[in-house]
Design a protein around this motif. Sequence first.
Motif, PDB file in Angstrom:
ATOM      1  N   LEU A1152      -8.904 -78.834  47.208  1.00 32.64           N
ATOM      2  CA  LEU A1152      -8.913 -80.179  46.639  1.00 32.64           C
ATOM      3  C   LEU A1152      -8.762 -81.240  47.725  1.00 32.64           C
ATOM      4  N   GLU A1153      -9.182 -80.905  48.955  1.00 35.07           N
ATOM      5  CA  GLU A1153      -9.003 -81.845  50.062  1.00 35.07           C
ATOM      6  C   GLU A1153      -9.763 -83.148  49.844  1.00 35.07           C
ATOM      7  N   SER A1154     -10.913 -83.084  49.196  1.00 34.21           N
ATOM      8  CA  SER A1154     -11.717 -84.299  49.036  1.00 34.21           C
ATOM      9  C   SER A1154     -11.226 -85.195  47.907  1.00 34.21           C
ATOM     10  N   VAL A1155     -10.293 -84.731  47.098  1.00 34.78           N
ATOM     11  CA  VAL A1155      -9.805 -85.505  45.946  1.00 34.78           C
ATOM     12  C   VAL A1155      -8.757 -86.502  46.429  1.00 34.78           C
ATOM     13  N   ASP A1156      -9.067 -87.785  46.302  1.00 36.03           N
ATOM     14  CA  ASP A1156      -8.147 -88.830  46.744  1.00 36.03           C
ATOM     15  C   ASP A1156      -8.494 -90.133  46.034  1.00 36.03           C
ATOM     16  N   HIS A1157      -7.598 -91.118  46.129  1.00 38.35           N
ATOM     17  CA  HIS A1157      -7.830 -92.405  45.470  1.00 38.35           C
ATOM     18  C   HIS A1157      -9.034 -93.134  46.056  1.00 38.35           C
ATOM     19  N   TYR A1158      -9.109 -93.140  47.361  1.00 42.85           N
ATOM     20  CA  TYR A1158     -10.048 -94.054  48.032  1.00 42.85           C
ATOM     21  C   TYR A1158     -11.498 -93.891  47.568  1.00 42.85           C
ATOM     22  N   PRO A1159     -12.097 -92.703  47.613  1.00 38.04           N
ATOM     23  CA  PRO A1159     -13.540 -92.636  47.337  1.00 38.04           C
ATOM     24  C   PRO A1159     -13.927 -93.120  45.948  1.00 38.04           C
ATOM     25  N   ILE A1160     -13.118 -92.801  44.949  1.00 42.48           N
ATOM     26  CA  ILE A1160     -13.529 -93.173  43.593  1.00 42.48           C
ATOM     27  C   ILE A1160     -13.174 -94.626  43.267  1.00 42.48           C
ATOM     28  N   LEU A1161     -12.033 -95.131  43.786  1.00 42.63           N
ATOM     29  CA  LEU A1161     -11.636 -96.498  43.455  1.00 42.63           C
ATOM     30  C   LEU A1161     -12.496 -97.536  44.179  1.00 42.63           C
ATOM     31  N   VAL A1162     -12.910 -97.242  45.413  1.00 39.82           N
ATOM     32  CA  VAL A1162     -13.777 -98.219  46.077  1.00 39.82           C
ATOM     33  C   VAL A1162     -15.156 -98.236  45.438  1.00 39.82           C
ATOM     34  N   ALA A1163     -15.597 -97.069  44.888  1.00 40.59           N
ATOM     35  CA  ALA A1163     -16.881 -97.053  44.182  1.00 40.59           C
ATOM     36  C   ALA A1163     -16.813 -97.913  42.927  1.00 40.59           C
ATOM     37  N   VAL A1164     -15.723 -97.792  42.171  1.00 37.30           N
ATOM     38  CA  VAL A1164     -15.542 -98.624  40.972  1.00 37.30           C
ATOM     39  C   VAL A1164     -15.450-100.096  41.368  1.00 37.30           C
ATOM     40  N   THR A1165     -14.709-100.383  42.433  1.00 39.91           N
ATOM     41  CA  THR A1165     -14.561-101.769  42.888  1.00 39.91           C
ATOM     42  C   THR A1165     -15.912-102.351  43.278  1.00 39.91           C
ATOM     43  N   GLY A1166     -16.726-101.528  43.939  1.00 39.62           N
ATOM     44  CA  GLY A1166     -18.043-102.005  44.336  1.00 39.62           C
ATOM     45  C   GLY A1166     -18.887-102.430  43.151  1.00 39.62           C
ATOM     46  N   ILE A1167     -18.831-101.673  42.057  1.00 41.39           N
ATOM     47  CA  ILE A1167     -19.603-102.031  40.861  1.00 41.39           C
ATOM     48  C   ILE A1167     -19.088-103.342  40.269  1.00 41.39           C
ATOM     49  N   LEU A1168     -17.768-103.468  40.163  1.00 41.38           N
ATOM     50  CA  LEU A1168     -17.191-104.678  39.582  1.00 41.38           C
ATOM     51  C   LEU A1168     -17.520-105.909  40.419  1.00 41.38           C
ATOM     52  N   VAL A1169     -17.436-105.779  41.735  1.00 42.27           N
ATOM     53  CA  VAL A1169     -17.750-106.925  42.612  1.00 42.27           C
ATOM     54  C   VAL A1169     -19.194-107.340  42.431  1.00 42.27           C
ATOM     55  N   ARG A1170     -20.092-106.360  42.361  1.00 39.74           N
ATOM     56  CA  ARG A1170     -21.509-106.700  42.182  1.00 39.74           C
ATOM     57  C   ARG A1170     -21.757-107.413  40.855  1.00 39.74           C
ATOM     58  N   LEU A1171     -21.039-107.014  39.812  1.00 38.76           N
ATOM     59  CA  LEU A1171     -21.259-107.620  38.493  1.00 38.76           C
ATOM     60  C   LEU A1171     -20.589-108.984  38.354  1.00 38.76           C
ATOM     61  N   LEU A1172     -19.414-109.156  38.939  1.00 42.63           N
ATOM     62  CA  LEU A1172     -18.613-110.350  38.673  1.00 42.63           C
ATOM     63  C   LEU A1172     -18.647-111.378  39.786  1.00 42.63           C
ATOM     64  N   VAL A1173     -19.003-110.959  41.008  1.00 44.54           N
ATOM     65  CA  VAL A1173     -18.957-111.898  42.136  1.00 44.54           C
ATOM     66  C   VAL A1173     -20.346-112.104  42.738  1.00 44.54           C
ATOM     67  N   ASP A1174     -21.025-111.020  43.091  1.00 45.23           N
ATOM     68  CA  ASP A1174     -22.316-111.111  43.778  1.00 45.23           C
ATOM     69  C   ASP A1174     -23.456-111.261  42.780  1.00 45.23           C
ATOM     70  N   THR A1175     -23.361-112.237  41.912  1.00 44.52           N
ATOM     71  CA  THR A1175     -24.440-112.473  40.949  1.00 44.52           C
ATOM     72  C   THR A1175     -24.415-113.938  40.548  1.00 44.52           C
ATOM     73  N   ASP A1176     -25.400-114.348  39.746  1.00 39.64           N
ATOM     74  CA  ASP A1176     -25.450-115.751  39.345  1.00 39.64           C
ATOM     75  C   ASP A1176     -24.383-116.019  38.281  1.00 39.64           C
ATOM     76  N   VAL A1177     -24.257-117.287  37.923  1.00 38.04           N
ATOM     77  CA  VAL A1177     -23.189-117.700  37.003  1.00 38.04           C
ATOM     78  C   VAL A1177     -23.370-117.061  35.640  1.00 38.04           C
ATOM     79  N   GLN A1178     -24.611-117.091  35.140  1.00 45.30           N
ATOM     80  CA  GLN A1178     -24.850-116.544  33.805  1.00 45.30           C
ATOM     81  C   GLN A1178     -24.543-115.056  33.764  1.00 45.30           C
ATOM     82  N   GLY A1179     -24.967-114.358  34.789  1.00 52.45           N
ATOM     83  CA  GLY A1179     -24.696-112.933  34.831  1.00 52.45           C
ATOM     84  C   GLY A1179     -23.214-112.637  34.904  1.00 52.45           C
ATOM     85  N   ALA A1180     -22.492-113.396  35.724  1.00 51.72           N
ATOM     86  CA  ALA A1180     -21.060-113.182  35.835  1.00 51.72           C
ATOM     87  C   ALA A1180     -20.357-113.438  34.507  1.00 51.72           C
TER      88      ALA A1180
END
Length: 1319
Positions: A1152-1180
């Motif tokens: 279970l060496e590869s199981v850790d917080h970092y890889p999965i939480l940064v992936a989730v964060t990346g999706i949220l940032v793209r949807l809520l920050v890196d988009t136009d006003v209407q999309g956000a």
Amino acid sequence: MTSRGAGTAFSRKNYRLSTELEKSKVTGLFPFCFSQGIVNSRLLNDYLHRIFTNADGNQSAAAYRKHLTFQNLQEHLDRLLAEEDDSDDSRDQGAEGRLGPSTVVLDHTSGFEGLLLVDDDLLGVIGHSNFGSIRATTCVYKGKWIYEVLISSQGLMQIGWCTLNCRFNQEEGVGDTPDSYAYDGNRVRKWNVTTTNYGKSWAAGDIVSCLIDLDEGTIAFCLNGISLGTAFDNITRGAGMAYFPAISLSFKESVAFNFGSRPLRYPLVEGYRPLQDPPVADLVKTRKLLGYLKNVIHIGIDVTEGKLVERDMSMWQLQGEPTVLITLAHIFNYFSPLMCKVYLVEDVLMTFLLSILEQGGAVESHPLIQQLLDLMWLLMEEYEVHECLKQLLMSLLRAYRFSPIIPDLGLQIHYLRLTIAVLKHEKSRKYLLSNVLFDVLRSVVFFYIKSPLRVEEAGLQELIPTTWWPNRFTKEGKEGKEVKEESAEERLRRRAYERGCQRLKKRIEVVEGLQVEILKLLLNNKDRGGGEASRYIFLNKFRKFLQENASNRGNLTVLCPPEYMVCFLHRLIAALRFFWDGHKAKTPAALSSEEAYIPPQLFYNGKVDYFDLQRLGGLLSHLKKTLKDDLAAKANVLIDPAELHAVTMDDLDEDEESATSAAQSQRPSAALAIGGALARPGWLSSPTLGRANRFLSTAAVSLMNPRRPLGALEKIKVRTLSVEQRTEEDIEGSHGNEGLLLGRPPEEPDQPITENSLLEILDGIVMMYNLSVHQQLGKMVGVSDDVNEYAMALKDTEGKISRCPRRRRDIHDELLKSQKVFSEKLNHLSRRLAWINVTIYSKEKMQDIYWLLRVCIRTIEHGDRTGSLFAFMPEFYLSVAINSYSALKNYFSPVNSMEDLPGYDETLMRLAAILAKHFADSRIVGTDIRDSLMQALASYVCYPHSLRAVERIPEEQRISMMKNLLAPYEQRPWAQTNWILVRLWRGCGFGYRYTRLPHLLKTKPEDASLPSLQKPCPSTLLQRHMADLLCSDRDLAPSFLNSVLNQLNWAFSEFIGMIQEIQQAAERLERNFVDSRQLKVCATCFDLSVSLLRVLEMTVTLAPEIFLDWNRPSSELLLRRLAQLLSVLIPCFRAAERNLFDRVVNLRLPGLESVDHYPILVAVTGILVRLLVDTDVQGAERATAVLLADPCFQLRSIQYLLGHAEPSALAAAAPATDKHHFSLHTYTEYISAEELAKVDRMLNHLSEESKQAAATTLPTSEEDLCPICYAHPISAIFRPCSHKSCKACINQHLMNNKDCFFCKATITGVDDFTKPASS
């Protein structure tokens, strides 16, 4: 045989040598035109007395006065051969101290235990059970005795002596019981109930001499003639104690015994006799006759001068002189029967022929051997010549294989030169090809150069006095060739080592050149005199050799060992290219070997048999039925309807059962009692190099069925000629017959390629690589890995020595001992690695594999153009293309970089085009080959050079590849395609620029050559293609994303369920062990979840309108599903002090060496940032509204990403101030400041929006909530049943099912629903 009596007439070969010969009348013997008759009686008398001398070379006075003519020559010969014949006395003396038959063999009737395969001559044996044992038929009780064992495999064996009272089983063998003594070179020990260290390790190709002195009571062993010392003394002797030669060996290990039926290779031990007496009388006769033959060659007759003259033996020729010919006929009358005995052939004939070549020079400069072979064919009976040649080649093969390696490889060169000399004789070559080389012997051994296990004995210390070992290298790019921080001393060592390697290479190249010369003789197609040319005989035998190895993959005793296959492949490529380019020189319109390929018609016209190998489109019988119209239209190949019958497995089983019963009915009952004598056409790996004919079993029941005879499946191979039926015309064609090229499709250019026979050999070479060569190339890399491991250990030890305190002399001394051990091992391994690099991984060998890769690429390209007929191509062509590229990239030395190969970039691009097109090709139906293509493409996109090659393929193919990658994940293996998309994105995602995960940096580094550990190399070009496809195809995007979300839901649910089980097992009081397979599956589900999230991040970034443009039919649904998943994911990792995930991770379980917080939480964060920050006003706004509306969303989850502790946690755990919480701020080396700023902006934005939403939200009655999710108001009504739910639930449901939630009626439509105001 000889008709002894008066006169000179005798019956051998109808010799009619009467007095009429003196009148120049010869009938039935020599078809020569004599220019003159027999010489006068005085000169003839002088000549015969000079030829037939005593052993000391002189004639007695009485004998010399006797006048010799051809009338009394036979009587004179009888008298000469009868002299000194005291063999009876010597035989009686030799029998003292020995009991049993005079011909010593293995006891196959009662003296064995377990399952064993024994050769026809009862001297070779292969283990076929856990630990089988067998003894010889003869025992000794007095005197000094010796026998030899030829080691064919270096595995677990115990060789020595035992008494008749010893009882063995599957666990205990020779040396494990009282009164049995054994030497084990695999474990380097001696055995007699107990065991201690003894001797040296043995290797395949070694010879063990077993010696017993029953006068002194000692047993000793020798390895390749070098004494290992006394192994046992004070052995039990006395009345009733007699010792048998015996062996115990494990599964598939093999040896051959020499009790004296052949000359001992190392008979140097004084006073010891072989168990089987040599044929002393025959030896004396043979040596005398050979002396007479030498005299004939050496002494000539000058008729004009009337005197005898001495000649140079090397230039002697058979010119048809009657006197000489009749003299030779008398000699061969006695000599021929003796040449059928193996001992005499090896001890006398082979020694004499080798002495002819000892003078040096090219084989062509010694025509005497050709003249002698002419004599043998002229003056010996045909069966005698056949037996003599067979025994001669067998002796040469044994001598070559079991000769020790010396620095100049002189012994191997000597035996190869004689083999070439014999094969240069056309009639002998054709006989050996037709009946011996592939049928009786394992002739592939001639092309093998064994690797020395003990470099000291091989002389590599003198050849390579300075050792050096390379640093670790990467498998990609030029960086791997650079030696970092190389000191002046290291540079000198490396250069001295390389010079030693070059010296070794030059010597090995001499052997390789001789091996290629042998193949050139076998591939000669101009020797049509007296029958079929050698090449076509070789072709048929070569095809049967391939069939045996392809059809018996599970039967290790039949397969040719892969180490032989590697050498055979390289020599065959060299010989093939020689003839190919030779044909090009004569036919300028033909292709050169650099442009070689296999035309597609070979795969479907039935001229070449591919046995039962899988085709790209499935079974051949199926393809012949389904594509018969295409064959007729495109290739003008008509299939006989009568031949298109289905062959079921039941039919095949019936055939096999009938064949087995027939074989057993012919077998005598006595044979059945001992396991039976099975007709086994397979090759053994035993040194006898012959065919196994006995299968021994103590269970009295044969556990093996005879393999189906070759050609028994002919009824399913439509229009296929058996190997034995083919002629030169069937292969090469003539008079309008295209031979192997019958049925040329219109897409194939009408241009001569080369001789058809060479095409079939090339096809066989490709098959050989697939059968076992690639596997062996990967296996031998282990030596290089060992060098790297020992080099790291030595460097670590030297570092510890430098840091060791001076006061700790004890530690310092131990470290020095370790340093010495590592240095000695590295010196040994570096010299062994030099040998392996020269024989397997040299630049020339790399070019051979590269040439084979290009051949496969061109063959696949030509086959692809034929459309549906591409399905007839055997799968192994694609496999070889994939594997040969992998071998070039991963196995060969960094000194021989792929980038230095000619046309490297173009080859890389063409292979990329093949992988991109065919990984989803509907014409390819085999699951294994489709998986191989997918994995190869996934590996291809991990390396910068190969990824750039993918980007260089035509745009249409790139777009088609991306479209296939974006196909829905259901009903197909999707993990590899998802991995490919992830690799194309890695380096562009949020915090996704790492090679190794942050928490693994302090652990032991993994193999840097793994594709998953390559530096990120994203492809913006392929990303753009993906964005265009998702935006332009409104059906593709929803189906793809729906499948990704479904698989993510499944993978993460499985992961959570497994870590719950792991936690429960860990909390039990009793000792529990979690199944390693369960841990591996758990880690795999986690990795799949992370990669699926990264693909979602990639999609949101490249084509955000798929989620945010609600004019698209499925956008709102996809966004709601995505928000729902994200809202569930993050809370699973919060609250470290009581979180299930944290507790399992803190267990630090292996797997279970590869199981850790970092890889999965940064992936989730990346999706949220793209949807809520890196988009136009209407999309956000839309994304924010959907996210906040989800009932599972918690703002604390976003705060957790930035390390904000929960209030409840702060209150409950105030003293635990050192408790570490996850925070993106702690990964500043992986996450940029700009990315962290976006996360802060996202948190502030969601905080403000959640406050406003809480203030404006009106309470909703429970009756108005969706009865499915209870999270959203009812907003849709179904037709025709009028049931209701929210839009999100019904839209998601309709993606996979058309039935109503409640009544199961088929939904025909969905309308918007608004609750009436009056309600």
